[in-house]
Design a protein around this motif. Sequence first.
Motif, PDB file in Angstrom:
ATOM      1  N   PHE A  33     -17.087  -7.694 -43.993  1.00 44.17           N
ATOM      2  CA  PHE A  33     -16.770  -7.925 -45.399  1.00 44.17           C
ATOM      3  C   PHE A  33     -15.751  -6.891 -45.881  1.00 44.17           C
ATOM      4  CE2 PHE A  33     -20.546 -10.618 -46.196  1.00 44.17           C
ATOM      5  CZ  PHE A  33     -21.345 -10.268 -45.125  1.00 44.17           C
ATOM      6  N   TYR A  35     -14.627  -5.340 -49.536  1.00 40.78           N
ATOM      7  CA  TYR A  35     -14.914  -5.230 -50.954  1.00 40.78           C
ATOM      8  C   TYR A  35     -13.907  -4.291 -51.601  1.00 40.78           C
ATOM      9  CZ  TYR A  35     -19.626  -7.361 -50.793  1.00 40.78           C
ATOM     10  OH  TYR A  35     -20.688  -8.232 -50.666  1.00 40.78           O
ATOM     11  N   GLN A  37     -13.683  -1.757 -55.093  1.00 42.18           N
ATOM     12  CA  GLN A  37     -14.497  -1.162 -56.151  1.00 42.18           C
ATOM     13  C   GLN A  37     -13.617  -0.467 -57.182  1.00 42.18           C
ATOM     14  OE1 GLN A  37     -17.258   2.116 -55.146  1.00 42.18           O
ATOM     15  NE2 GLN A  37     -18.814   1.128 -56.429  1.00 42.18           N
ATOM     16  N   MET A  40     -14.100  -0.545 -63.756  1.00 40.98           N
ATOM     17  CA  MET A  40     -14.271  -1.636 -64.712  1.00 40.98           C
ATOM     18  C   MET A  40     -15.014  -2.823 -64.111  1.00 40.98           C
ATOM     19  SD  MET A  40     -13.172  -0.778 -67.606  1.00 40.98           S
ATOM     20  CE  MET A  40     -13.118  -2.397 -68.376  1.00 40.98           C
ATOM     21  N   ARG A  41     -14.724  -3.157 -62.861  1.00 40.81           N
ATOM     22  CA  ARG A  41     -15.232  -4.399 -62.283  1.00 40.81           C
ATOM     23  C   ARG A  41     -16.292  -4.197 -61.216  1.00 40.81           C
ATOM     24  NH1 ARG A  41     -11.654  -8.621 -63.603  1.00 40.81           N
ATOM     25  NH2 ARG A  41     -12.344  -9.837 -61.803  1.00 40.81           N
ATOM     26  N   GLY A  42     -16.542  -2.943 -60.852  1.00 40.90           N
ATOM     27  CA  GLY A  42     -17.553  -2.677 -59.834  1.00 40.90           C
ATOM     28  C   GLY A  42     -17.090  -3.130 -58.460  1.00 40.90           C
ATOM     29  N   LEU A  43     -18.060  -3.502 -57.623  1.00 36.53           N
ATOM     30  CA  LEU A  43     -17.780  -3.961 -56.256  1.00 36.53           C
ATOM     31  C   LEU A  43     -17.510  -5.461 -56.260  1.00 36.53           C
ATOM     32  CD1 LEU A  43     -20.339  -2.277 -53.835  1.00 36.53           C
ATOM     33  CD2 LEU A  43     -17.889  -2.411 -53.498  1.00 36.53           C
ATOM     34  N   LEU A  45     -16.291  -8.741 -53.866  1.00 33.21           N
ATOM     35  CA  LEU A  45     -16.033  -9.233 -52.523  1.00 33.21           C
ATOM     36  C   LEU A  45     -14.659  -9.889 -52.474  1.00 33.21           C
ATOM     37  CD1 LEU A  45     -17.070  -9.816 -49.635  1.00 33.21           C
ATOM     38  CD2 LEU A  45     -17.922 -11.993 -50.518  1.00 33.21           C
ATOM     39  N   SER A  58     -12.192 -16.495 -51.247  1.00 36.72           N
ATOM     40  CA  SER A  58     -11.994 -16.845 -52.656  1.00 36.72           C
ATOM     41  C   SER A  58     -11.841 -15.627 -53.553  1.00 36.72           C
ATOM     42  CB  SER A  58     -13.159 -17.715 -53.153  1.00 36.72           C
ATOM     43  OG  SER A  58     -14.384 -17.026 -53.037  1.00 36.72           O
ATOM     44  N   PHE A  91     -13.652  -1.022 -49.616  1.00 36.02           N
ATOM     45  CA  PHE A  91     -14.715  -0.804 -48.649  1.00 36.02           C
ATOM     46  C   PHE A  91     -14.755  -1.937 -47.640  1.00 36.02           C
ATOM     47  CE2 PHE A  91     -16.953   2.857 -50.097  1.00 36.02           C
ATOM     48  CZ  PHE A  91     -16.817   2.907 -51.472  1.00 36.02           C
ATOM     49  N   ARG A 113      -9.462   5.058 -50.351  1.00 35.61           N
ATOM     50  CA  ARG A 113      -9.067   5.207 -51.762  1.00 35.61           C
ATOM     51  C   ARG A 113      -7.561   5.015 -51.865  1.00 35.61           C
ATOM     52  NH1 ARG A 113     -11.509   7.300 -56.286  1.00 35.61           N
ATOM     53  NH2 ARG A 113     -13.331   7.763 -54.986  1.00 35.61           N
TER      54      ARG A 113
ATOM     55  N   LYS B   2     -20.521 -12.044 -65.588  1.00 37.91           N
ATOM     56  CA  LYS B   2     -20.784 -11.673 -64.202  1.00 37.91           C
ATOM     57  C   LYS B   2     -22.149 -12.232 -63.790  1.00 37.91           C
ATOM     58  CE  LYS B   2     -19.782  -7.571 -62.711  1.00 37.91           C
ATOM     59  NZ  LYS B   2     -18.710  -7.814 -61.718  1.00 37.91           N
ATOM     60  N   PRO B  44     -21.741   2.632 -50.392  1.00 36.75           N
ATOM     61  CA  PRO B  44     -23.137   2.305 -50.745  1.00 36.75           C
ATOM     62  C   PRO B  44     -23.998   2.208 -49.482  1.00 36.75           C
ATOM     63  CG  PRO B  44     -21.581   0.809 -51.816  1.00 36.75           C
ATOM     64  CD  PRO B  44     -20.803   1.575 -50.792  1.00 36.75           C
ATOM     65  N   LEU B  88     -26.834   0.522 -57.334  1.00 36.50           N
ATOM     66  CA  LEU B  88     -26.252  -0.814 -57.465  1.00 36.50           C
ATOM     67  C   LEU B  88     -27.303  -1.853 -57.112  1.00 36.50           C
ATOM     68  CD1 LEU B  88     -23.368   0.460 -55.369  1.00 36.50           C
ATOM     69  CD2 LEU B  88     -22.803  -0.659 -57.482  1.00 36.50           C
ATOM     70  N   LYS B  98     -22.615 -14.069 -48.813  1.00 37.70           N
ATOM     71  CA  LYS B  98     -21.933 -13.338 -49.880  1.00 37.70           C
ATOM     72  C   LYS B  98     -22.957 -12.595 -50.729  1.00 37.70           C
ATOM     73  CE  LYS B  98     -19.111 -13.891 -54.019  1.00 37.70           C
ATOM     74  NZ  LYS B  98     -18.334 -14.829 -54.863  1.00 37.70           N
ATOM     75  N   VAL B  99     -22.816 -11.291 -50.816  1.00 39.43           N
ATOM     76  CA  VAL B  99     -23.676 -10.454 -51.635  1.00 39.43           C
ATOM     77  C   VAL B  99     -22.916 -10.092 -52.907  1.00 39.43           C
ATOM     78  CG1 VAL B  99     -24.949  -8.285 -51.783  1.00 39.43           C
ATOM     79  CG2 VAL B  99     -24.868  -9.533 -49.625  1.00 39.43           C
ATOM     80  N   PHE B 101     -22.742  -7.894 -56.345  1.00 36.66           N
ATOM     81  CA  PHE B 101     -23.227  -6.612 -56.830  1.00 36.66           C
ATOM     82  C   PHE B 101     -23.109  -6.494 -58.344  1.00 36.66           C
ATOM     83  CE2 PHE B 101     -23.946  -3.910 -53.115  1.00 36.66           C
ATOM     84  CZ  PHE B 101     -23.372  -4.653 -52.105  1.00 36.66           C
ATOM     85  N   GLY B 102     -24.025  -5.726 -58.939  1.00 40.36           N
ATOM     86  CA  GLY B 102     -23.842  -5.258 -60.298  1.00 40.36           C
ATOM     87  C   GLY B 102     -22.843  -4.111 -60.288  1.00 40.36           C
ATOM     88  N   THR B 103     -22.448  -3.662 -61.476  1.00 39.37           N
ATOM     89  CA  THR B 103     -21.436  -2.617 -61.546  1.00 39.37           C
ATOM     90  C   THR B 103     -21.997  -1.228 -61.265  1.00 39.37           C
ATOM     91  OG1 THR B 103     -21.765  -2.608 -63.939  1.00 39.37           O
ATOM     92  CG2 THR B 103     -19.872  -3.827 -63.108  1.00 39.37           C
ATOM     93  N   GLY B 104     -23.333  -1.098 -61.240  1.00 37.56           N
ATOM     94  CA  GLY B 104     -23.946   0.178 -60.903  1.00 37.56           C
ATOM     95  C   GLY B 104     -24.356   0.985 -62.122  1.00 37.56           C
TER      96      GLY B 104
END
Lengths: 117, 111
Positions: A33, A35, A37, A40-43, A45, A58, A91, A113, B2, B44, B88, B98-99, B101-104
């Motif tokens: 996978f 990802y 991060q 504002m939008r977090g993680l 995919l 997608s 990630f 980063r 979300k 994570p 998270l 597909k996992v 995630f929340g923003t943490g």
Amino acid sequence: DAGVIQSPRHEVTEMGQEVTLRCKPISGHDYLFWYRQTMMRGLELLIYFNNNVPIDDSGMPEDRFSAKMPNASFSTLKIQPSEPRDSAVYFCASSGTGGPSGANVLTFGAGSRLTVL
Amino acid sequence: QKEVEQDPGPLSVPEGAIVSLNCTYSNSAFQYFMWYRQYSRKGPELLMYTYSSGNKEDGRFTAQVDKSSKYISLFIRDSQPSDSATYLCAARSGGYQKVTFGTGTKLQVIP
């Protein structure tokens, strides 16, 4: 096992340049996978592969992003041309499907980063 | 909206306190629920996972899922400074890898 290995750890580049991020998954894992991060939008995919085949892309934001997995031990995420809004931590994670919990456990790398000026 | 919502915090508690972290989700197809912990400048790492509704305990950590209200919780007992991290929540449906995630939520445990 050394875990999921990502390179580079840090990349600073100028807008318009090509960026290539690399990932070596855990040996024996059949899912990989990518990802992204941000605060504002977090993680989010971007794309994932099963047995080296892209299954769901997608989440790839636009055509500037591409990902490949030429073999079971290597994947790349390429951004061309890069833009300042691509600045984030990227990630790579891998997982296996052995056992009842295998498919749930994502093992993440330390991240790359990216800063685009 | 979300699919997994989480209060970003930060949450600051004294050492020894009980911590409650919460998430809500909107996708009824979610069957697997996870909590990941992320230390600063690290990736994570999986803390706990549960399948469907119910509780799961592991040492000082308890995960709860209430599918009727689409609510996910993580409780930390006797919190320690080493628990200071971003937590998270995550979820996925069965048969699909597909996992989401929340923003943490950033947690700080003060000695």
